[in-house]
Design an enzyme around this catalytic site. Structure first.
Site, short mmCIF file in Angstrom:
data_model
loop_
_atom_site.label_atom_id
_atom_site.label_comp_id
_atom_site.label_asym_id
_atom_site.label_seq_id
_atom_site.Cartn_x
_atom_site.Cartn_y
_atom_site.Cartn_z
CB THR A 199 1.41 3.07 4.01
OG1 THR A 199 2.89 3.42 4.07
CG2 THR A 199 0.53 2.38 4.06
CB ALA A 255 -1.07 0.21 1.51
CE1 TYR A 310 -3.22 4.27 3.13
CE2 TYR A 310 -4.16 4.91 5.50
CZ TYR A 310 -3.70 3.74 4.40
OH TYR A 310 -3.09 2.83 4.92
#
Length: 134
Positions: free
Chosen positions: A63, A61, A126
């Site tokens: 992040t 991911a 996010y």
């Protein structure tokens, strides 16, 4: 049983390796960005076909929560499109995908712990990109 872990050099990938390495019946294949670019479907297909795992655990991911606000395209490319690529390639080899998301898909207003059936309401890029990956 063979398990391929994406994002194996990240915090979650490292913890998962530590846990799974205790199991002698599991062969672990670790991948990270330098091994497989999840934003490239052909790269994902090539790696999954090479190793033919029974399970793919996606820990990969983008992040950096604050950076997602200014790098929105990259956040969605990794956290949404990358997950789609992994899902497609995993299905093609008839493996099982385990995808790890985040509590950032929720708004944080609930007083008790969230569960997967709760309504999502991400408040950041996010969180929105991770929800799109779900």
């Amino acid at each position: 049983m063979k398990v391929l872990i994406t994002g194996s050099k990240g915090q979650l990938g490292i913890a998962l390796n530590k846990l799974l390495s205790k199991r002698k019946d599991i062969e672990i294949v670790n991948t990270d960005i330098d091994d497989m670019d999840i934003t490239n479907i052909e790269d994902v297909r090539k790696v999954l076909n090479k190793y033919n795992p029974n399970y793919v655990i996606n820990c990969a991911a983008y992040t950096k929560v604050d950076e997602c606000e200014t790098h929105q395209d990259l956040a969605f490319k990794v956290n949404a499109d990358g997950v789609k690529n992994i899902a497609v390639a995993t299905k093609e080899i008839d493996a099982t995908l385990i995808h790890v998301s985040t509590d950032y898909v929720f708004d944080g207003t609930k007083k008790e712990a969230y569960n997967e059936d709760d309504k999502t309401n991400p408040q950041s890029v996010y969180g929105k990109s991770k929800k799109a990956g779900e």
